[in-house]
Design an enzyme around this catalytic site. Structure first.
Site, mmCIF file in Angstrom:
data_model
loop_
_atom_site.group_PDB
_atom_site.id
_atom_site.type_symbol
_atom_site.label_atom_id
_atom_site.label_comp_id
_atom_site.label_asym_id
_atom_site.label_seq_id
_atom_site.Cartn_x
_atom_site.Cartn_y
_atom_site.Cartn_z
ATOM 1 N N SER A 111 1.839 -1.485 -0.239
ATOM 2 C CA SER A 111 0.327 -0.193 -0.203
ATOM 3 C C SER A 111 0.819 1.158 -0.246
ATOM 4 O O SER A 111 2.332 1.316 0.425
ATOM 5 C CB SER A 111 -0.744 -0.108 1.612
ATOM 6 O OG SER A 111 -0.684 0.345 2.291
ATOM 7 N N HIS A 112 0.065 2.217 -0.740
ATOM 8 C CA HIS A 112 1.178 3.334 0.000
ATOM 9 C C HIS A 112 1.956 3.983 0.512
ATOM 10 O O HIS A 112 2.728 4.412 1.113
ATOM 11 C CB HIS A 112 -0.073 4.969 -0.766
ATOM 12 C CG HIS A 112 0.566 5.736 -0.934
ATOM 13 N ND1 HIS A 112 1.528 6.207 -1.809
ATOM 14 C CD2 HIS A 112 0.773 7.015 -0.228
ATOM 15 C CE1 HIS A 112 1.742 7.543 -2.275
ATOM 16 N NE2 HIS A 112 1.391 8.301 -0.385
#
Length: 155
Positions: A111-112
């Site tokens: 994920s970011h």
């Protein structure tokens, strides 16, 4: 109910708004699973524990700030372990506030927020799940130990 706005009186419109506000309050207390796979889950379901994705090898001990419960005062984030539900780019601004650690309810190893935490060496537990996130939301202080993959409550 479809009615032209110009034909509604102020009191009728106010009563419709009030009814919708009451409906909204009711929907806020209803909890459903993130994935409904059978009709019975509308009435009863089990929350499963998730295995967090620990980022980095750091260990941090500090006060917890849950952004869902805070009043939005970002000046109080410095040196704190910040909790957010999402792990999306909309929370990139957190990295400009010298936070000590990060815990997210949702998100994965790619994920970011996991990638950004790894880039700057910030200890993080990404995607701890609903069950653990809710219990940690009640805590004032904790230890986030990424190398040992533990989150420990501190008195």
């Amino acid at each position: 109910m479809r009615v032209k706005l110009n034909t509604l009186s102020h009191s009728v419109l106010a009563s419709i708004i009030e009814a919708r506000k009451q409906d909204y309050q009711l929907t806020k207390v209803i909890e459903l699973p993130s994935l409904i796979s059978k009709p019975e889950q509308f009435f009863s379901f089990e929350r499963y524990s998730s295995q967090p994705n620990f980022v980095g090898i750091g260990k941090v001990l500090g006060d917890v700030v849950n952004l869902s419960n805070s009043n939005g005062n970002s000046s109080l984030l410095s040196g704190k372990i910040v909790m957010i539900s999402q792990a999306d780019p909309g929370y990139d601004w957190l990295f400009g506030h010298d936070i000590a650690g990060l815990i997210t309810q949702y998100g994965g190893a790619n994920s970011h927020m996991a990638i950004r935490s790894a880039e700057i060496g910030l200890p993080a537990a990404i995607g701890v799940g609903e069950k653990l996130f809710d219990s940690l939301s009640q805590v004032q202080r904790l230890e986030l130990d990424c190398i040992n993959q533990t989150i420990r409550l501190v008195d």
